[in-house]
Design a protein around this motif. Structure first.
Motif, PDB file in Angstrom:
ATOM      1  N   LEU A  19      27.961  40.415  28.670  1.00  0.00           N
ATOM      2  CA  LEU A  19      27.433  39.527  28.399  1.00  0.00           C
ATOM      3  C   LEU A  19      26.267  38.274  28.479  1.00  0.00           C
ATOM      4  O   LEU A  19      25.948  39.271  29.292  1.00  0.00           O
ATOM      5  N   PRO A  20      25.421  36.956  27.296  1.00  0.00           N
ATOM      6  CA  PRO A  20      24.548  37.012  27.642  1.00  0.00           C
ATOM      7  C   PRO A  20      24.039  36.564  28.966  1.00  0.00           C
ATOM      8  O   PRO A  20      24.618  35.837  29.542  1.00  0.00           O
ATOM      9  N   HIS A  21      22.879  36.764  29.716  1.00  0.00           N
ATOM     10  CA  HIS A  21      22.840  37.132  31.013  1.00  0.00           C
ATOM     11  C   HIS A  21      22.876  36.023  31.212  1.00  0.00           C
ATOM     12  O   HIS A  21      22.998  34.487  32.316  1.00  0.00           O
ATOM     13  N   ARG A  27      27.189  36.330  36.048  1.00  0.00           N
ATOM     14  CA  ARG A  27      27.047  36.173  36.740  1.00  0.00           C
ATOM     15  C   ARG A  27      28.255  36.377  38.349  1.00  0.00           C
ATOM     16  O   ARG A  27      29.348  36.163  37.356  1.00  0.00           O
ATOM     17  N   LEU A  28      27.795  37.296  38.769  1.00  0.00           N
ATOM     18  CA  LEU A  28      28.126  37.591  40.113  1.00  0.00           C
ATOM     19  C   LEU A  28      29.746  36.412  40.526  1.00  0.00           C
ATOM     20  O   LEU A  28      28.566  35.152  40.663  1.00  0.00           O
ATOM     21  N   HIS A  29      30.810  36.594  40.359  1.00  0.00           N
ATOM     22  CA  HIS A  29      31.273  35.476  40.368  1.00  0.00           C
ATOM     23  C   HIS A  29      32.539  36.161  41.185  1.00  0.00           C
ATOM     24  O   HIS A  29      32.827  36.990  41.076  1.00  0.00           O
ATOM     25  N   GLY A  30      33.802  35.641  42.052  1.00  0.00           N
ATOM     26  CA  GLY A  30      35.421  35.784  42.543  1.00  0.00           C
ATOM     27  C   GLY A  30      36.099  35.144  41.904  1.00  0.00           C
ATOM     28  O   GLY A  30      36.363  34.141  41.373  1.00  0.00           O
ATOM     29  N   HIS A  31      37.538  35.816  41.170  1.00  0.00           N
ATOM     30  CA  HIS A  31      38.717  34.801  41.853  1.00  0.00           C
ATOM     31  C   HIS A  31      39.833  35.357  42.585  1.00  0.00           C
ATOM     32  O   HIS A  31      39.827  36.172  42.928  1.00  0.00           O
ATOM     33  N   ASN A  32      40.980  34.833  42.137  1.00  0.00           N
ATOM     34  CA  ASN A  32      41.997  34.543  42.749  1.00  0.00           C
ATOM     35  C   ASN A  32      42.851  34.743  42.154  1.00  0.00           C
ATOM     36  O   ASN A  32      43.264  34.021  41.137  1.00  0.00           O
ATOM     37  N   TYR A  33      43.297  35.622  41.531  1.00  0.00           N
ATOM     38  CA  TYR A  33      44.214  36.208  39.973  1.00  0.00           C
ATOM     39  C   TYR A  33      45.612  36.584  40.742  1.00  0.00           C
ATOM     40  O   TYR A  33      46.064  36.743  42.019  1.00  0.00           O
ATOM     41  N   PRO A  79      35.525  46.265  30.960  1.00  0.00           N
ATOM     42  CA  PRO A  79      34.919  45.111  31.440  1.00  0.00           C
ATOM     43  C   PRO A  79      36.495  44.857  32.498  1.00  0.00           C
ATOM     44  O   PRO A  79      37.490  44.692  31.733  1.00  0.00           O
ATOM     45  N   SER A  80      36.328  44.118  33.059  1.00  0.00           N
ATOM     46  CA  SER A  80      37.171  43.601  34.350  1.00  0.00           C
ATOM     47  C   SER A  80      37.422  42.350  33.734  1.00  0.00           C
ATOM     48  O   SER A  80      37.668  41.163  34.391  1.00  0.00           O
ATOM     49  N   THR A  81      38.066  42.298  32.422  1.00  0.00           N
ATOM     50  CA  THR A  81      38.582  40.748  31.959  1.00  0.00           C
ATOM     51  C   THR A  81      39.946  41.243  32.524  1.00  0.00           C
ATOM     52  O   THR A  81      40.527  41.914  32.326  1.00  0.00           O
TER      53      THR A  81
END
Length: 117
Positions: A19-21, A27-33, A79-81
């Motif tokens: 994706l565009p910067h 950006r590096l980020h996290g989730h509680n999946y 991609p980790s979508t």
């Protein structure tokens, strides 16, 4: 049709580098999946189940060992979508349990992606 579901949880980081910067997901980020597997069958087995929930522990083990507290970019080949995660978990489950009918993945309390062929 009988349907059962079971929910699993894991936490992980990822970055959608394609994706565009300036996109927040780049950006590096996290989730509680949250992962929800659905199994469906027209009939029940001799015990009266679509499948015994205890058999689904293999998915928990797989999630814990491969995804929980990992960086998804290092785990996945695409991609980790949430959409790709849902299809990945569906394919993994279908290879073990032919009754697998859908998988849903949530990365926030308000968003869900589902893979259902």
């Amino acid at each position: 049709m009988f349907r059962i579901t079971k929910e699993f949880h894991f936490s992980a980081s990822h970055q959608l580098t394609h994706l565009p910067h300036d996109h927040q997901c780049a950006r590096l980020h996290g989730h509680n999946y949250i992962v929800v597997i659905e199994l469906a069958s027209k009939t029940l087995n001799k015990d009266g189940f679509v499948r015994d929930y205890g058999e689904l522990k293999a998915l928990k083990t797989y999630i814990d060992d491969t995804f929980d507290h990992h960086h998804l970019n290092d785990v996945m080949d695409c991609p980790s979508t949430s959409e790709n995660l849902a299809q990945h978990f569906y394919d993994w489950c279908l290879a073990r349990w032919p009754e697998t009918s859908a998988v849903k993945v949530s990365e926030t309390p308000k968003t869900w992606a589902e893979y259902r062929p």
